[in-house]
Design a protein around this motif. Structure first.
Motif, PDB file in Angstrom:
ATOM      1  N   LEU A  88       0.844  -1.190   0.000  1.00 13.57           N
ATOM      2  CA  LEU A  88       0.000   0.000   0.000  1.00 13.57           C
ATOM      3  C   LEU A  88       0.879   1.241   0.000  1.00 13.57           C
ATOM      4  O   LEU A  88       2.034   1.181   0.418  1.00 13.57           O
ATOM      5  CB  LEU A  88      -0.863   0.039   1.271  1.00 13.57           C
ATOM      6  N   THR A  89       0.320   2.357  -0.443  1.00 12.92           N
ATOM      7  CA  THR A  89       1.021   3.627  -0.248  1.00 12.92           C
ATOM      8  C   THR A  89       0.843   4.002   1.222  1.00 12.92           C
ATOM      9  O   THR A  89      -0.052   3.470   1.906  1.00 12.92           O
ATOM     10  CB  THR A  89       0.440   4.750  -1.129  1.00 12.92           C
ATOM     11  N   MET A  90       1.645   4.923   1.707  1.00 13.53           N
ATOM     12  CA  MET A  90       1.511   5.356   3.093  1.00 13.53           C
ATOM     13  C   MET A  90       0.137   5.988   3.332  1.00 13.53           C
ATOM     14  O   MET A  90      -0.465   5.784   4.387  1.00 13.53           O
ATOM     15  CB  MET A  90       2.630   6.329   3.463  1.00 13.53           C
ATOM     16  N   GLY A  91      -0.369   6.722   2.368  1.00 15.22           N
ATOM     17  CA  GLY A  91      -1.695   7.322   2.504  1.00 15.22           C
ATOM     18  C   GLY A  91      -2.783   6.257   2.612  1.00 15.22           C
ATOM     19  O   GLY A  91      -3.690   6.365   3.440  1.00 15.22           O
ATOM     20  N   GLU A  92      -2.700   5.240   1.758  1.00 17.60           N
ATOM     21  CA  GLU A  92      -3.678   4.149   1.802  1.00 17.60           C
ATOM     22  C   GLU A  92      -3.599   3.417   3.142  1.00 17.60           C
ATOM     23  O   GLU A  92      -4.635   3.085   3.741  1.00 17.60           O
ATOM     24  CB  GLU A  92      -3.431   3.164   0.661  1.00 17.60           C
ATOM     25  N   SER A 106      -2.404   4.558   6.086  1.00 18.32           N
ATOM     26  CA  SER A 106      -2.870   5.441   7.151  1.00 18.32           C
ATOM     27  C   SER A 106      -4.401   5.491   7.180  1.00 18.32           C
ATOM     28  O   SER A 106      -5.018   5.398   8.240  1.00 18.32           O
ATOM     29  CB  SER A 106      -2.284   6.842   6.945  1.00 18.32           C
ATOM     30  N   LYS A 107      -5.005   5.603   6.015  1.00 21.74           N
ATOM     31  CA  LYS A 107      -6.471   5.643   5.931  1.00 21.74           C
ATOM     32  C   LYS A 107      -7.083   4.300   6.348  1.00 21.74           C
ATOM     33  O   LYS A 107      -8.086   4.271   7.056  1.00 21.74           O
ATOM     34  CB  LYS A 107      -6.905   5.996   4.510  1.00 21.74           C
ATOM     35  N   SER A 108      -6.465   3.194   5.940  1.00 19.08           N
ATOM     36  CA  SER A 108      -7.046   1.880   6.230  1.00 19.08           C
ATOM     37  C   SER A 108      -7.055   1.558   7.719  1.00 19.08           C
ATOM     38  O   SER A 108      -7.873   0.767   8.171  1.00 19.08           O
ATOM     39  CB  SER A 108      -6.318   0.777   5.458  1.00 19.08           C
ATOM     40  N   ILE A 109      -6.149   2.180   8.487  1.00 23.85           N
ATOM     41  CA  ILE A 109      -6.118   1.909   9.925  1.00 23.85           C
ATOM     42  C   ILE A 109      -6.630   3.094  10.738  1.00 23.85           C
ATOM     43  O   ILE A 109      -6.575   3.069  11.968  1.00 23.85           O
ATOM     44  CB  ILE A 109      -4.708   1.497  10.393  1.00 23.85           C
ATOM     45  N   SER A 110      -7.097   4.126  10.047  1.00 22.27           N
ATOM     46  CA  SER A 110      -7.628   5.336  10.697  1.00 22.27           C
ATOM     47  C   SER A 110      -6.637   5.913  11.707  1.00 22.27           C
ATOM     48  O   SER A 110      -6.997   6.201  12.852  1.00 22.27           O
ATOM     49  CB  SER A 110      -8.966   5.039  11.384  1.00 22.27           C
ATOM     50  N   ALA A 111      -5.393   6.055  11.276  1.00 22.19           N
ATOM     51  CA  ALA A 111      -4.344   6.610  12.135  1.00 22.19           C
ATOM     52  C   ALA A 111      -3.708   7.803  11.441  1.00 22.19           C
ATOM     53  O   ALA A 111      -3.675   7.866  10.206  1.00 22.19           O
ATOM     54  CB  ALA A 111      -3.288   5.548  12.431  1.00 22.19           C
ATOM     55  N   PRO A 112      -3.187   8.731  12.218  1.00 25.95           N
ATOM     56  CA  PRO A 112      -2.510   9.877  11.605  1.00 25.95           C
ATOM     57  C   PRO A 112      -1.293   9.423  10.785  1.00 25.95           C
ATOM     58  O   PRO A 112      -0.631   8.451  11.134  1.00 25.95           O
ATOM     59  CB  PRO A 112      -2.053  10.721  12.800  1.00 25.95           C
ATOM     60  N   MET A 113      -1.025  10.146   9.728  1.00 23.37           N
ATOM     61  CA  MET A 113       0.105   9.820   8.869  1.00 23.37           C
ATOM     62  C   MET A 113       1.418   9.826   9.659  1.00 23.37           C
ATOM     63  O   MET A 113       2.278   8.969   9.437  1.00 23.37           O
ATOM     64  CB  MET A 113       0.176  10.814   7.701  1.00 23.37           C
ATOM     65  N   SER A 114       1.568  10.758  10.599  1.00 21.75           N
ATOM     66  CA  SER A 114       2.816  10.839  11.364  1.00 21.75           C
ATOM     67  C   SER A 114       3.049   9.574  12.198  1.00 21.75           C
ATOM     68  O   SER A 114       4.174   9.047  12.243  1.00 21.75           O
ATOM     69  CB  SER A 114       2.820  12.078  12.268  1.00 21.75           C
ATOM     70  N   SER A 115       2.004   9.058  12.831  1.00 24.39           N
ATOM     71  CA  SER A 115       2.129   7.826  13.628  1.00 24.39           C
ATOM     72  C   SER A 115       2.407   6.632  12.731  1.00 24.39           C
ATOM     73  O   SER A 115       3.237   5.771  13.056  1.00 24.39           O
ATOM     74  CB  SER A 115       0.847   7.571  14.420  1.00 24.39           C
TER      75      SER A 115
END
Length: 170
Positions: free
Chosen positions: A73-77, A79-88
């Motif tokens: 996955l891309t980092m954006g995908e 982050s969205k799939s786990i509902s977590a902030p991109m930084s975390s």
């Protein structure tokens, strides 16, 4: 997708929310407890090259679960799939990559895009941890009747569908 059943009263909805929070916290605690037990195992296995620390257990498990099930996955995908902030998500991915549990991959269609995926070692680690978590959940579910087990599975599937529809609309 609306039900013909009578709507719940405010007090019933309040109780539902309270119980959902309780179950969520219990599952999170179960996950953290299991990861703590596994941490002790990892500490004993340092000589075999297994890491001596897993940071942020729930985030770790969410990321490895998503990558295990969805592939790269891309980092954006992610982050969205786990509902977590991109930084975390990025911080945990950096740790996983540093420990050789994950890798960054070039997208074959667009070299500007970086994808992340579990390595074979990362997949084995996730499978090991998940087997322990499943064992604990199975023990908990055995305290319920078959009918209660079926009901809870159906309710969680239905709630997941509802939340996915709501998320898609926003």
């Amino acid at each position: 997708m609306k039900s013909d059943a009578k709507l719940l009263s405010d007090s019933q909805l309040s109780l539902l929310v309270s119980n959902a929070i309780c179950v969520t916290m219990s599952l999170k605690n179960l996950l953290e407890d299991e990861l703590t037990l596994l941490q002790k195992y990892f500490d004993e296995m340092k000589s075999a090259g297994i890491p001596n620390h897993i940071p942020e257990g729930a985030l770790f498990y969410s990321i490895t679960s998503s990558l295990y099930r969805k592939g790269n996955l891309t980092m954006g995908e992610l982050s969205k799939s786990i509902s977590a902030p991109m930084s975390s998500t990025t911080r945990m991915m950096n740790w996983l990559v540093d420990k050789d549990y994950a890798a960054r991959l070039s997208d074959p269609d667009d070299r500007r895009i970086v994808r992340v995926a579990l390595t074979d070692e990362g997949r084995r680690l996730h499978e090991y941890i998940e087997s322990h978590i499943i064992k604990r959940i199975r023990e908990t579910m055995q305290l319920l009747t078959k009918e209660e087990q079926t009901s809870i599975i159906h309710i969680f599937e239905k709630l997941s569908q509802v939340f996915n529809i709501q998320e898609a609309k926003s």
